[in-house]
Each structure stands twice: as C-alpha cells, then as structure tokens.
Design an enzyme around this catalytic site. Structure first.
Site, PDB file in Angstrom:
ATOM      1  N   THR A  25       0.843  -1.193   0.000  1.00  0.00           N
ATOM      2  CA  THR A  25       0.000   0.000   0.000  1.00  0.00           C
ATOM      3  C   THR A  25       0.879   1.245   0.000  1.00  0.00           C
ATOM      4  O   THR A  25       1.786   1.371   0.812  1.00  0.00           O
ATOM      5  CB  THR A  25      -0.921   0.001   1.231  1.00  0.00           C
ATOM      6  OG1 THR A  25      -1.851  -1.070   1.095  1.00  0.00           O
ATOM      7  CG2 THR A  25      -1.676   1.310   1.362  1.00  0.00           C
ATOM      8  N   GLN A  98      -3.823  -7.046  -6.995  1.00  0.00           N
ATOM      9  CA  GLN A  98      -4.230  -7.636  -5.720  1.00  0.00           C
ATOM     10  C   GLN A  98      -5.594  -7.069  -5.317  1.00  0.00           C
ATOM     11  O   GLN A  98      -5.749  -5.861  -5.142  1.00  0.00           O
ATOM     12  CB  GLN A  98      -3.227  -7.359  -4.597  1.00  0.00           C
ATOM     13  CG  GLN A  98      -3.584  -8.174  -3.349  1.00  0.00           C
ATOM     14  CD  GLN A  98      -2.786  -7.782  -2.125  1.00  0.00           C
ATOM     15  OE1 GLN A  98      -2.893  -6.661  -1.644  1.00  0.00           O
ATOM     16  NE2 GLN A  98      -1.970  -8.698  -1.623  1.00  0.00           N
ATOM     17  N   HIS A 176      -6.528 -11.277  -1.805  1.00  0.00           N
ATOM     18  CA  HIS A 176      -5.787 -10.971  -0.576  1.00  0.00           C
ATOM     19  C   HIS A 176      -6.492 -11.611   0.623  1.00  0.00           C
ATOM     20  O   HIS A 176      -7.432 -11.050   1.188  1.00  0.00           O
ATOM     21  CB  HIS A 176      -5.693  -9.458  -0.402  1.00  0.00           C
ATOM     22  CG  HIS A 176      -4.657  -9.017   0.589  1.00  0.00           C
ATOM     23  ND1 HIS A 176      -3.910  -9.905   1.341  1.00  0.00           N
ATOM     24  CD2 HIS A 176      -4.235  -7.774   0.960  1.00  0.00           C
ATOM     25  CE1 HIS A 176      -3.086  -9.224   2.117  1.00  0.00           C
ATOM     26  NE2 HIS A 176      -3.264  -7.932   1.906  1.00  0.00           N
ATOM     27  N   ASN A 179      -3.038 -10.724   6.133  1.00  0.00           N
ATOM     28  CA  ASN A 179      -2.871  -9.418   6.787  1.00  0.00           C
ATOM     29  C   ASN A 179      -4.102  -8.898   7.524  1.00  0.00           C
ATOM     30  O   ASN A 179      -4.234  -7.700   7.762  1.00  0.00           O
ATOM     31  CB  ASN A 179      -2.422  -8.354   5.772  1.00  0.00           C
ATOM     32  CG  ASN A 179      -1.043  -8.628   5.208  1.00  0.00           C
ATOM     33  OD1 ASN A 179      -0.546  -9.738   5.308  1.00  0.00           O
ATOM     34  ND2 ASN A 179      -0.433  -7.642   4.603  1.00  0.00           N
ATOM     35  N   TYR A 181      -7.348  -8.831   6.599  1.00  0.00           N
ATOM     36  CA  TYR A 181      -8.442  -8.233   5.838  1.00  0.00           C
ATOM     37  C   TYR A 181      -9.601  -9.232   5.686  1.00  0.00           C
ATOM     38  O   TYR A 181      -9.579 -10.305   6.267  1.00  0.00           O
ATOM     39  CB  TYR A 181      -7.915  -7.689   4.518  1.00  0.00           C
ATOM     40  CG  TYR A 181      -6.883  -6.605   4.746  1.00  0.00           C
ATOM     41  CD1 TYR A 181      -7.213  -5.453   5.468  1.00  0.00           C
ATOM     42  CD2 TYR A 181      -5.562  -6.748   4.321  1.00  0.00           C
ATOM     43  CE1 TYR A 181      -6.266  -4.470   5.725  1.00  0.00           C
ATOM     44  CE2 TYR A 181      -4.610  -5.765   4.581  1.00  0.00           C
ATOM     45  CZ  TYR A 181      -4.964  -4.635   5.290  1.00  0.00           C
ATOM     46  OH  TYR A 181      -4.039  -3.665   5.573  1.00  0.00           O
ATOM     47  N   ARG A 228      -3.104 -14.792  -1.682  1.00  0.00           N
ATOM     48  CA  ARG A 228      -2.083 -14.530  -0.662  1.00  0.00           C
ATOM     49  C   ARG A 228      -2.599 -14.964   0.702  1.00  0.00           C
ATOM     50  O   ARG A 228      -3.714 -14.626   1.099  1.00  0.00           O
ATOM     51  CB  ARG A 228      -1.724 -13.045  -0.622  1.00  0.00           C
ATOM     52  CG  ARG A 228      -0.433 -12.771   0.163  1.00  0.00           C
ATOM     53  CD  ARG A 228      -0.085 -11.306   0.216  1.00  0.00           C
ATOM     54  NE  ARG A 228       1.358 -11.114   0.293  1.00  0.00           N
ATOM     55  CZ  ARG A 228       1.944 -10.094   0.919  1.00  0.00           C
ATOM     56  NH1 ARG A 228       1.222  -9.181   1.542  1.00  0.00           N
ATOM     57  NH2 ARG A 228       3.258  -9.971   0.923  1.00  0.00           N
ATOM     58  N   ASN A 236      -3.089  -6.565  12.142  1.00  0.00           N
ATOM     59  CA  ASN A 236      -4.470  -6.065  12.167  1.00  0.00           C
ATOM     60  C   ASN A 236      -5.367  -6.883  13.095  1.00  0.00           C
ATOM     61  O   ASN A 236      -6.495  -7.251  12.754  1.00  0.00           O
ATOM     62  CB  ASN A 236      -5.055  -6.033  10.750  1.00  0.00           C
ATOM     63  CG  ASN A 236      -4.594  -4.817   9.967  1.00  0.00           C
ATOM     64  OD1 ASN A 236      -4.326  -3.765  10.523  1.00  0.00           O
ATOM     65  ND2 ASN A 236      -4.500  -4.977   8.650  1.00  0.00           N
ATOM     66  N   GLY A 318       9.500  -6.851  -0.906  1.00  0.00           N
ATOM     67  CA  GLY A 318       8.648  -5.711  -0.657  1.00  0.00           C
ATOM     68  C   GLY A 318       9.423  -4.424  -0.513  1.00  0.00           C
ATOM     69  O   GLY A 318       9.754  -3.762  -1.497  1.00  0.00           O
ATOM     70  N   ARG A 319       9.742  -4.049   0.717  1.00  0.00           N
ATOM     71  CA  ARG A 319      10.347  -2.743   0.980  1.00  0.00           C
ATOM     72  C   ARG A 319      11.611  -2.438   0.167  1.00  0.00           C
ATOM     73  O   ARG A 319      11.808  -1.278  -0.205  1.00  0.00           O
ATOM     74  CB  ARG A 319      10.630  -2.598   2.478  1.00  0.00           C
ATOM     75  CG  ARG A 319       9.346  -2.447   3.292  1.00  0.00           C
ATOM     76  CD  ARG A 319       9.640  -2.158   4.748  1.00  0.00           C
ATOM     77  NE  ARG A 319       8.395  -1.947   5.492  1.00  0.00           N
ATOM     78  CZ  ARG A 319       8.342  -1.655   6.781  1.00  0.00           C
ATOM     79  NH1 ARG A 319       9.466  -1.530   7.474  1.00  0.00           N
ATOM     80  NH2 ARG A 319       7.183  -1.473   7.379  1.00  0.00           N
TER      81      ARG A 319
END
Length: 359
Positions: A25, A98, A176, A179, A181, A228, A236, A318-319
């Site tokens: 995100t 995604q 997704h 995480n 969600y 995923r 979360n 990712g990062r």
C-alpha cells in the site's frame, strides 16, 4: 541450482525471472480511489521484476478502508489502471492486481457515502488504529455483521473486480486472504464467531475464501487467479490460533483442487511478528501442490537458499523495491541497496515514490 534470475513458466504465464514485487500500500490514488499517472511511473520503474503484484485494490466502495488506496469497481478506474498495465507490459514484465477488501479494518471517514464497515462478526479490531485524512488517527468501529445477502454481494464484488482487471489489461489477480483483511477475517476464529455455514468448523471458516476463489476462477480462468495467505497472523488484530495448521492445510487442499495459479505465502517475522514455522509453510506447499511464492524479509542470499531448498518457486520482495526501483539489476551484480524514507510511505505525490534513483 535454482536461481532468482532464471525465467519461469506457470500455466502459460512466462516470467523473465523468479523475482516478484510484493504488494505494498502506497496511498497515491485520488481521494475517489482512482489510480493516478504517477502510479504508472512507479510500477514501470520496477518492471525489472518478472511479476509485479499491485498494492491492495478494493473491489467495492465498502472495501476501500484506507485513504487514497485504489479501487477497481468502475470504468474510470479501469481506464486509469490501463495506463499502468500498458507501461508494465511495455517494459517486459507481468502484472497481477491484488484484490483487497479491508472488511473491519476500515473507518467511515475513509469510505464513500453509503458504504459500510462489514465483517463476519461484530468484533472490532480494538488494538489497531486507522489514519484518516480528515481527523488523523482514529479507533476502528464495531463492524456490521455480514448477512447471507452481504456475503453473496461481496463474492460478486470480487468476481466483478476480477473481470474489470482483465479488461484493464492485467495478467491476473491475487485474492488478498492475508494481513487481517476480509478473507482472513473469515478464516480466523478470533474474528469469526459465526454459528452458520460460514463459522465454527474449519470447513465453514474456509467457505467464504473457497467460494470467492471458485467463482473468480469461473469468471476469468484458473490461470489468472492467485491468492495470498499469512498463516500465523499477528497483523491487524489477527493472531495465531489453535488448529491453524489443520485450517491452512484444508484451505490449501481446496485451493489446489480449484487449480489456482499460485499461493503467495507471507511471513511477517522480519517486522517483529512470530515466525511462521517452516513446517507449516511446507504443509501448505505440499497440500496446494502448485506454484508457491514465498515472501517476508528476503535478501538475495536467503532467496537463493530457499529456492534451492524447494520451499517455494518464486520470491517476493517488498520494501527493498520502494527505494531501489532497479532492485533485480542491483541484486544481480550485488550492488549496494538504498534505504527507504519511511516518512513518505503513505504520503501523496512523487516524493519518496518515483524519485528514488537507479544505481
């Protein structure tokens, strides 16, 4: 020996290497959740990856959750995403959208008029805060319990968004279910305390995810649908739970029967959460029986080792991709990596987004 830089073919999808850009995100869409031109630059710059998975993108107004994340549920969004997919394909990469419905991880200030915060049960994520552009950080509300009609509508939203993704030029979609969600909220008994066909037993808690996967595959084809998963939770307000190995083994078996193009396993231990046991990753890999993307704090050496050991077939980063748009090229020559500016992860505009230099 397996290597990151070999090409890879899966279900007719040819990838130029085994490097995947993980979904992240970045909040650069408009306040109406329409992708912006700089998003095409951002993904185009990172097209050295064999496969790009976009940031979480909502299939409906109910699912946007966060400020300035993109959606894909109307024609304006289709047209804006088409600019992104054209750019990525021009650079020789593949790109999956995604699809992320945030469920209870949402706040009314971030939702369009008439949208609702929905979840399997009326259990708020009380330890999680939500940023709003209007009033800053807020507590999350108690979500509305989804009715059978709400569940059927949400499944249709995933399917419709997947169809629109194909129309926008995406090579496929990633559901997704990680995480914390909506899809994972159904899987986890901490957030799902229903007593109907969508709660209680392993089979019932997995039902919503399986139905979304089945109907999405029916709509656009199994070669275009991945998923995923984040077994172990700890994000979360989703926590590890008793019986999670049994739950994820069953879910992986069902997803394997549907024939999804891949399962994307994420391990957040590099960010301070408990490590997902290797045995659980192997259980999911074996139960699914298809292509597995592994992700979570990887560098080149660890990626090469886990590929060689057969833990997965592709590796997501990712990062490192945030501040190194040419990450695959840097890894190939073992060049130094740049550090990201954390203060610009979710801010509007080009700063900290498209202005990182190549090596």
């Amino acid at each position: 020996m397996a290597t990151l830089f070999e090409s890879f073919n899966v279900s007719g999808l040819h990838l130029k290497n085994k490097i995947v850009m993980a979904p992240m995100t970045r909040s650069r869409a408009t306040t109406d959740h329409i992708p912006t031109p700089i998003m095409a630059d951002y993904y185009g710059q990172r097209s050295g990856a064999g496969l790009i998975i976009t940031e979480g993108t909502s299939p409906s107004p109910n699912g946007v959750g966060y400020p300035r994340i993109p959606g894909l549920y109307n024609q304006q969004q289709v047209d804006a995403w088409k600019v992104v997919t054209d750019r990525v394909h021009k650079e020789g990469s593949k790109i999956f959208l995604q699809i992320m419905h945030t469920g209870r991880i949402s706040h009314p200030l971030n939702l369009p008029e008439g949208a609702e915060v929905l979840a399997p049960s009326a259990i708020p994520a009380s330890n999680t805060k939500m940023y709003t552009d209007q009033e800053g950080e807020k507590d999350l509300p108690t979500p509305k319990v989804m009715t059978d009609e709400d569940i059927a509508s949400a499944i249709n939203e995933y399917v419709n968004s997947a169809k629109l993704a194909v129309a926008a030029g995406f090579d496929g979609v990633e559901l997704h279910a990680a995480n914390g969600y909506l899809l994972e909220q159904f899987i986890n008994p901490g957030s799902n305390q229903r007593t109907d066909n969508y709660g209680g037993s392993v089979e019932n808690r997995a039902r919503f995810v399986v139905e979304v996967a089945e109907q999405t595959v029916e709509a656009i084809g199994k070669d275009k649908v991945g998923i995923r998963l984040s077994p172990g939770g700890a994000f979360n307000d989703i926590m590890p739970f008793e019986g999670q190995e049994e739950t994820y083994k069953y879910l992986a078996e069902e997803l394997g029967k549907i024939g999804l193009v891949y399962v994307h396993l994420v391990d957040h231990s590099s960010m301070g959460t408990p490590e997902v046991p290797k045995s659980l990753k192997e259980t999911i890999r074996d139960a699914f029986g298809g292509t597995v993307i592994i992700s979570g704090g990887y560098d080149k050496a660890k990626a090469e080792k886990d590929l060689a050991d057969g833990l997965g077939h592709l590796v997501a980063f990712g990062r490192p991709f945030i501040s190194n748009p040419d990450l695959p090229e840097r890894m190939k020559v073992s060049a130094e990596l740049s550090d990201p500016d954390f203060s610009t992860f979710y801010t509007p505009g080009e700063k900290g987004y498209t202005d990182y230099p190549t090596y």
